[in-house]
Write a protein that holds these residues in place. Structure first.
Motif, PDB file in Angstrom:
ATOM      1  N   LYS A  69       9.443 -17.765  43.616  1.00  0.00           N
ATOM      2  CA  LYS A  69       7.979 -17.788  43.493  1.00  0.00           C
ATOM      3  C   LYS A  69       7.353 -18.545  44.653  1.00  0.00           C
ATOM      4  O   LYS A  69       6.298 -18.187  45.161  1.00  0.00           O
ATOM      5  CB  LYS A  69       7.562 -18.427  42.169  1.00  0.00           C
ATOM      6  CG  LYS A  69       7.692 -17.481  41.005  1.00  0.00           C
ATOM      7  CD  LYS A  69       7.122 -18.103  39.741  1.00  0.00           C
ATOM      8  CE  LYS A  69       7.330 -17.179  38.555  1.00  0.00           C
ATOM      9  NZ  LYS A  69       7.218 -17.908  37.280  1.00  0.00           N
TER      10      LYS A  69
ATOM     11  N   ARG B 232       4.779 -16.487  46.795  1.00  0.00           N
ATOM     12  CA  ARG B 232       3.346 -16.797  46.657  1.00  0.00           C
ATOM     13  C   ARG B 232       2.825 -17.749  47.717  1.00  0.00           C
ATOM     14  O   ARG B 232       1.635 -17.750  48.003  1.00  0.00           O
ATOM     15  CB  ARG B 232       3.085 -17.400  45.272  1.00  0.00           C
ATOM     16  CG  ARG B 232       3.450 -16.423  44.190  1.00  0.00           C
ATOM     17  CD  ARG B 232       2.936 -16.895  42.862  1.00  0.00           C
ATOM     18  NE  ARG B 232       3.472 -16.040  41.804  1.00  0.00           N
ATOM     19  CZ  ARG B 232       3.184 -16.192  40.536  1.00  0.00           C
ATOM     20  NH1 ARG B 232       2.377 -17.154  40.155  1.00  0.00           N
ATOM     21  NH2 ARG B 232       3.694 -15.381  39.639  1.00  0.00           N
ATOM     22  N   VAL B 233       3.695 -18.598  48.245  1.00  0.00           N
ATOM     23  CA  VAL B 233       3.195 -19.573  49.217  1.00  0.00           C
ATOM     24  C   VAL B 233       3.593 -19.185  50.635  1.00  0.00           C
ATOM     25  O   VAL B 233       2.742 -18.975  51.500  1.00  0.00           O
ATOM     26  CB  VAL B 233       3.718 -20.987  48.900  1.00  0.00           C
ATOM     27  CG1 VAL B 233       3.203 -21.988  49.915  1.00  0.00           C
ATOM     28  CG2 VAL B 233       3.278 -21.401  47.515  1.00  0.00           C
TER      29      VAL B 233
ATOM     30  N   SER C 148       2.448 -15.614  51.902  1.00  0.00           N
ATOM     31  CA  SER C 148       1.005 -15.488  52.091  1.00  0.00           C
ATOM     32  C   SER C 148       0.575 -16.214  53.359  1.00  0.00           C
ATOM     33  O   SER C 148      -0.373 -15.843  54.019  1.00  0.00           O
ATOM     34  CB  SER C 148       0.241 -16.018  50.876  1.00  0.00           C
ATOM     35  OG  SER C 148       0.123 -17.408  50.921  1.00  0.00           O
ATOM     36  N   LYS C 149       1.327 -17.237  53.723  1.00  0.00           N
ATOM     37  CA  LYS C 149       0.975 -17.949  54.948  1.00  0.00           C
ATOM     38  C   LYS C 149       1.572 -17.285  56.180  1.00  0.00           C
ATOM     39  O   LYS C 149       0.990 -17.303  57.254  1.00  0.00           O
ATOM     40  CB  LYS C 149       1.450 -19.409  54.862  1.00  0.00           C
ATOM     41  CG  LYS C 149       0.893 -20.219  55.999  1.00  0.00           C
ATOM     42  CD  LYS C 149       0.972 -21.696  55.755  1.00  0.00           C
ATOM     43  CE  LYS C 149       0.454 -22.423  56.979  1.00  0.00           C
ATOM     44  NZ  LYS C 149       0.550 -23.849  56.900  1.00  0.00           N
TER      45      LYS C 149
END
Lengths: 279, 249
Positions: A181, A185-186, A189-190
């Motif tokens: 996750k 998600r982190v 996305s970056k």
């Protein structure tokens, strides 16, 4: 200049000299790029018209429609294969592998970029066209393009993942995130803009390739009818063939194809800059 | 007194360097518990051991026990533990997304919630972190656009959004300007009404201003612990005295 003395003056002169050399070299570079643009635009623009863009051709007559669509299809297939492979590879190197395995994989990817395209093409011909019986086709050409695209996507994505500070990962863990996750998600996305930049670079390089496609895609006066055993036309082939033909129209087609390629690649690069700025 | 966290004989070493040496310390409920000590005393390692961030790095060897509400933390799942013990880092580390998505990040990890419920959690957390009024109209803006002090308070809100019991702040003001610093210090006294606060700091005056209890950590050992007032007025240990009067080496 109260403190000026011989040594200082000498250093300042040296500094100005270095600046002048730098300026000269950069100007030279810009001049080369501009003259290529002017050459292609000057010769290509006059040959471009709606009819050439919308009718099929065979490099001596007709238009470029089949070649434009073929180039899109080939790079499209290439990207469809290379994007997930490159991205998974980047995530693996940056988040899972230990540093020794990581450096080995990175070295491997770097070696892949160094393989001459003609060698890659010949390999593709033997392995994919003949052995796997895909024939000259979209899939054969796409796979070979993917092999050369993967290292660009992998390396640039990997760099943007590795540049994300450890803090950010820990913050996600501290909120109770599992590793996958945290990555989904982190990190992704970056790293998105890096992935896009890598993909655009790979696509622009791939769409300008010729040698490996000669061995794997063949040529088609129309559009391919399937993924395998149906040859595909592409723009760089028109450039390569057209210049060799003793007719003015072939030359016009070749320059028009070069112009279309240049515009496509420029558009892609500008788009990626826009995406980068949007972050 | 009610202890939320207890460490008993807790030792941590990495590549044969002892970082923490058999610590026995207690963290009291609804108090500001400060871990005070000079740089390199093992403060950050201590709180990373408490929420098991040390698991992520294979180099740490840990012996002794940490109890959270009388459960050995090694018997709990790390995810569950980290949800109950929130953490805020030394420099603000917002995720690359909107303020809303940053704060909603934790709750979204632990199950899908209806939008209204999520809105409520985001509002409550930002209010508790003293940031809601400033960003009320800008929740969709990128968190990267906030000032450093606002980012840090947003990180506090992000940690509060998963409703932890304990919130650990690792030198939370060391990268901030004086005004942002005092806002966060003020916040600690309101936070402790609902949460147990662990503050890691090397800033003696900050420790004196906000702490209820202080554990003085020096070279991996707790040299002195007790009520804040008592320790700052009447240090029993010589090194503690030197440190809090600014004469430490």
């Amino acid at each position: 200049m109260k403190y000026e003395n011989g040594a200082v003056r000498k250093r300042m002169a040296f500094d100005r000299g270095m600046e002048a050399i730098g300026f000269f070299i950069v100007s030279l570079l810009i001049l080369v790029v501009l003259s290529i643009f002017l050459f292609v635009i000057g010769n290509g623009l006059s040959g471009i018209n709606i009819k050439i863009l919308t009718t099929d051709g065979n490099t001596t007559s007709g238009g470029l429609f089949n070649a434009i669509i073929g180039t899109w299809l080939l790079t499209g297939v290439g990207l469809t294969i290379s994007l997930p492979v490159g991205l998974f590879g980047a995530v693996y190197i940056s988040e899972y592998s230990n540093s020794r395995a990581g450096s080995f994989l990175k070295l491997f990817a770097d070696l892949l970029t160094g393989i001459p395209s003609i060698v890659l093409g010949f390999f593709g011909y033997l392995m994919i066209v003949v052995y796997l019986r895909f024939g000259f086709s979209l899939l054969a050409g796409g796979i070979i393009l993917a092999i050369m695209m993967i290292p660009y996507i992998l390396r640039i994505s990997e760099i943007s993942l590795s540049n994300i500070p450890k803090d950010i990962r820990e913050a996600a863990y501290a909120l109770g995130a599992d590793k996958y996750k945290m990555i989904l998600r982190v990190l992704l996305s970056k790293a998105k803009s890096g992935v896009i930049v890598g993909s655009v670079l790979a696509v622009s390089i791939a769409s300008g390739e010729t040698a490996q496609l000669l061995y794997t895609a063949g040529w088609n006066n129309g559009l391919p009818t399937g993924l395998t055993n149906s040859e595909v036309g592409y723009l760089t082939y028109v450039v390569w063939q057209g210049i060799n033909q003793p007719s003015a129209y072939s030359h016009q087609l070749a320059f028009a194809a070069a112009f279309v390629l240049l515009v496509m690649i420029l558009a892609l690069i500008l788009m990626s800059k826009y995406v980068q700025r949007g972050k | 007194m009610d202890e939320v966290i207890k460490t008993r004989g807790l030792s941590v070493s990495a590549r044969n360097n002892v970082i923490l040496d058999s610590l026995d310390l207690d963290i009291y409920r609804n108090k500001v518990n400060t871990i005070l000590g000079p740089s390199g005393s093992g403060k950050s390692t201590l709180i990373r051991t408490i929420n098991r961030l040390t698991d992520l790095n294979g180099d740490f060897e840990i012996s002794g026990t940490v109890y959270f509400n009388d459960h050995n933390i090694q018997d709990m799942s790390a995810v569950e533990l980290r949800r109950k013990i929130g953490m805020v880092f030394q420099s603000p580390n917002p995720f690359w997304m909107s303020i809303y998505d940053n704060v909603a990040f934790g709750p979204r990890l632990h199950g899908s919630l209806p939008r209204l419920k999520l809105d409520e959690i985001v509002k409550r957390s930002l209010t508790e972190a003293g940031l809601y009024q400033e960003v009320e109209r800008d929740l969709a803006r990128s968190a990267m656009k906030l000032s450093g002090g606002q980012q840090q308070r947003m990180c506090i809100a992000r940690a509060l959004a998963v409703e932890p019991e304990v919130i650990m702040l690792d030198e939370p003001t060391s990268s901030l300007d004086p005004i942002s610093k005092s806002k966060i210090e003020d916040l600690m006294s309101t936070l402790k009404e609902k949460y147990t606060v662990i503050l890691v700091t090397h800033d003696i005056s900050q420790a004196a201003r906000v702490s209820d209890f202080v554990n003085f950590l020096y070279k991996g050992k707790v040299l002195e612990k007790g009520e804040s007032k008592e320790m700052f007025e009447n240090p029993r240990n010589e090194i503690t005295e030197k440190f809090i009067t600014g004469r430490a080496d």
